[in-house]
Design a protein around this motif. Structure first.
Motif, short mmCIF file in Angstrom:
data_model
loop_
_atom_site.label_atom_id
_atom_site.label_comp_id
_atom_site.label_asym_id
_atom_site.label_seq_id
_atom_site.Cartn_x
_atom_site.Cartn_y
_atom_site.Cartn_z
N ALA A 116 0.81 -1.05 0.10
CA ALA A 116 0.06 -0.13 -0.10
C ALA A 116 0.77 1.37 0.10
O ALA A 116 1.65 1.29 0.85
N ASN B 182 -7.43 3.31 2.40
CA ASN B 182 -6.97 4.43 1.70
C ASN B 182 -7.24 5.57 2.64
O ASN B 182 -7.99 6.11 3.57
N SER C 172 -2.80 5.09 -0.50
CA SER C 172 -3.17 3.93 0.37
C SER C 172 -2.09 3.84 1.56
O SER C 172 -1.11 4.27 1.39
N VAL D 272 -8.14 -2.66 1.59
CA VAL D 272 -7.29 -1.67 1.52
C VAL D 272 -7.88 -0.43 2.21
O VAL D 272 -8.85 0.17 1.56
#
Length: 604
Positions: free
Chosen positions: A427, A500, A480, A498
């Motif tokens: 990320a 963000n 992210s 994920v």
């Protein structure tokens, strides 16, 4: 010009042109056999409506370089014992959100019904689910920035009760992440909390309920450090601070921990990331006492590490170590030309490419590192990948393996294409006021090297586009921070949740090739109930694959505790060997493929 730079240059000219450009700039991301990994974002369809919201007085038009820009985490855990991993998204401004997995690829927001886990009154960073009392359900610990950390007991039905004070784990400071592991092998999970430094002021914002952060990097690194805290589990619902006794104070600026038996002597050791200096590796003496062996075991480490994960990247049956170094990429000014960024290069100092440009003064960099107390010969500036050579020795191979990247935060490790080799998701990105930078999908080629396939796998450009809004008349771009790996839809292909920054999360559903796999969910009896620290080996002919049951790790994240093995072209497994945390070894002959096996530790 790099592909990323070309995407940024054309990002404002319409989606059709952007998609055409991405298709034309694949950079050789296809599998050699023509198959390809693919992810599709299903967050909205799955019912995940959460949005992580930043602090506009810290990261908006008045952007400051401090740890509020590190964002918040995401954790996976089975809160109701139905066999499906649920998701918990953390927030800075506003409530956290707990989503129950419905078992059909969709989720239901159960935050309000789950007890006081929203914690909308504080800045939340990382969280971890574990069974702290060995009663068969997942309890929850949440770390925060000066809002007070929280420990919740699960009532067995997915409803949580705050037991922070009665359990003895009250702590108010600048905490980042936490993890549970059994340090002394008594069957109870201890709590290890990573703290950073005193990087906020005493000016309290009553509207948004946070302490204002220091405005510059120079002031940030001059902050007094906060040591990590080790809470020993007494086995009666109580914990006690035993940090100094066990030797796990750390060196300050702790962000994450990789807990694994690096020397294979039967007890769990701890690598702690340091955001501004060498990362200590603490060897367990077998009695829960720790000594830093980093200089003789790892040597130099990443200077600005945030995340850490232990996994076997080269398939030799030993657990290796990866460090994501985000802070070494903070040399770039917001207005810097992205075409000049060499994303796969390690620079010789913190000031990166600026060190070769007019006006650079080397003495300033040396003074900066000296103020931090950083011996330059003990660090390098970039990601670190340490190949486990056996016998307690490692070799740093990040450049040879192709895992250098730019602006990486959280790490997700899994065999995404089920070919028998563990891959990585990083990320990445900064967000406003900086330029867009993608997250990485580093696919393992099975020969000790990785290839980024983010651009052909549905990761980059991000679903919904690069721009997520405007601030002060400028685009605010997607970035992210944390990633949790889990199998959302129980199809044997591992997915990605994920979180963000200042945006909605992604739920990347894996639509890659259907290959054989086998997975195990372990239940300890004499060991801790979650079997944290158990090592599982699967034999496929002359190959032996290894995985470990880990708690939190990867930076502000917790992946599923189900251990998953892709089998590549194999149609069967010869045997599975489980080394439980007690040291007992259990052998399973020819476990069936393409299913999750629930294995209970033998009582004797």
């Amino acid at each position: 010009m790099s592909t990323t730079a070309r995407i940024r240059r054309f990002a404002g000219r319409g989606p059709a042109l952007l998609l055409l450009l991405v298709a034309a700039c694949g950079d050789g991301d296809e599998d050699a056999d023509g198959s390809s990994i693919r992810f599709v974002d299903r967050a909205e369809e799955a019912g995940i409506a959460f949005r992580m919201t930043f602090l506009s007085g810290e990261q908006g038009e008045k952007f400051k370089i401090n740890l509020y820009d590190h964002g918040s985490g995401v954790s996976a855990g089975d809160i109701d014992g139905d066999g499906d991993d649920d998701l918990y998204f953390l927030n800075q401004l506003g409530a956290n959100a707990l989503y129950r997995n419905n078992g059909d690829g969709t989720f239901t927001d159960v935050t309000a019904a789950a007890g006081p886990v929203a914690l909308a009154d504080r800045i939340c960073t990382g969280a971890v689910f574990n069974d702290i009392d060995n009663d068969g359900d997942q309890d929850l610990f949440v770390a925060s920035t000066r809002g007070g950390n929280a420990l919740f007991r699960n009532d067995g039905k997915g409803v949580f009760v705050d037991i922070t004070s009665e359990a003895g784990v009250t702590w108010v400071g600048h905490s980042q992440g936490a993890t549970f592991f059994d340090a002394e092998g008594d069957g109870d999970l201890d709590l290890y909390l990573m703290n950073t430094g005193g990087w906020t002021t005493n000016r309290f914002n009553p509207r948004d309920r946070y302490y204002e952060g220091l405005p510059t990097l120079w002031e940030l690194v001059a902050s007094p450090i906060e040591h990590n805290v080790f809470f020993r589990n007494l086995g009666n619902g109580k914990f006690v601070d035993a940090t100094k006794e066990v030797g796990l104070e750390g060196v300050g600026w702790g962000g994450d921990a990789a807990v694994f038996d690096y020397d294979e002597d039967g007890d769990l050791d701890v690598l702690v990331t340091c955001m501004f200096g060498p990362c200590p590796l603490y060897r367990n003496d077998g009695k829960g006492r720790f000594t830093d062996v980093r200089p003789t075991t790892l040597g130099r480490t990443s200077w600005g590490a945030c995340g850490a994960r232990a996994f076997d990247y080269d398939g030799d049956g030993r657990l290796d170590l990866f460090l994501s170094d985000m802070h070494s990429d903070m040399w770039i000014p917001p207005e810097y030309d992205p075409e000049k960024i060499e994303e796969y290069r390690k620079y010789e100092g913190f000031f990166g490419r600026l060190s070769g440009e007019p006006g650079y003064e080397r003495w300033k960099e040396k003074q900066f590192l000296r103020n931090l107390g950083t011996p330059e010969k003990q660090v390098f500036f970039g990601n670190g990948l340490y190949r486990n050579l056996g016998g307690g020795k490692f070799e740093e191979v990040s450049d040879q393996a192709g895992v250098e990247s730019f602006w990486p935060w959280g790490i997700g490790t899994a065999d995404f294409d089920n070919d028998g080799y563990v891959d990585m998701f990083l990320a990445s990105g900064m967000g406003f006021p900086y330029v867009y930078w993608r997250s990485y999908l580093l696919m393992n080629d099975g020969n000790g090297k990785f290839t980024d396939r983010s651009r052909t796998a549905g990761i980059d450009p991000p679903p919904g586009g690069i721009a997520i809004g405007t601030i002060a008349g400028r685009d605010s771009v997607h970035s992210s921070r944390s990633v949790a790996v889990l199998d959302v839809d129980a199809d044997g292909r591992l997915d990605l949740a994920v979180n963000n920054f200042n945006s909605r999360p992604n739920l990347f559903i894996n639509q890659g090739p259907q290959r054989n796999y086998v997975a195990f969910r372990l239940e300890g009896t004499r060991s801790n109930r979650d079997a944290i620290g158990a090592v599982v080996r699967v034999s496929l002919g002359d190959r032996v694959l290894v995985r470990m049951v880990q708690a939190a790790g990867g930076y502000l994240t917790q992946p599923s505790k189900t251990v998953h093995f892709g089998l590549g072209g194999a149609t069967s497994v010869d045997r599975c060997e489980i080394r439980w945390p007690t040291g007992k070894v259990q052998v399973l002959d020819a476990p069936k493929v393409n299913q999750v096996h629930v294995i209970r530790e033998p009582a004797e």
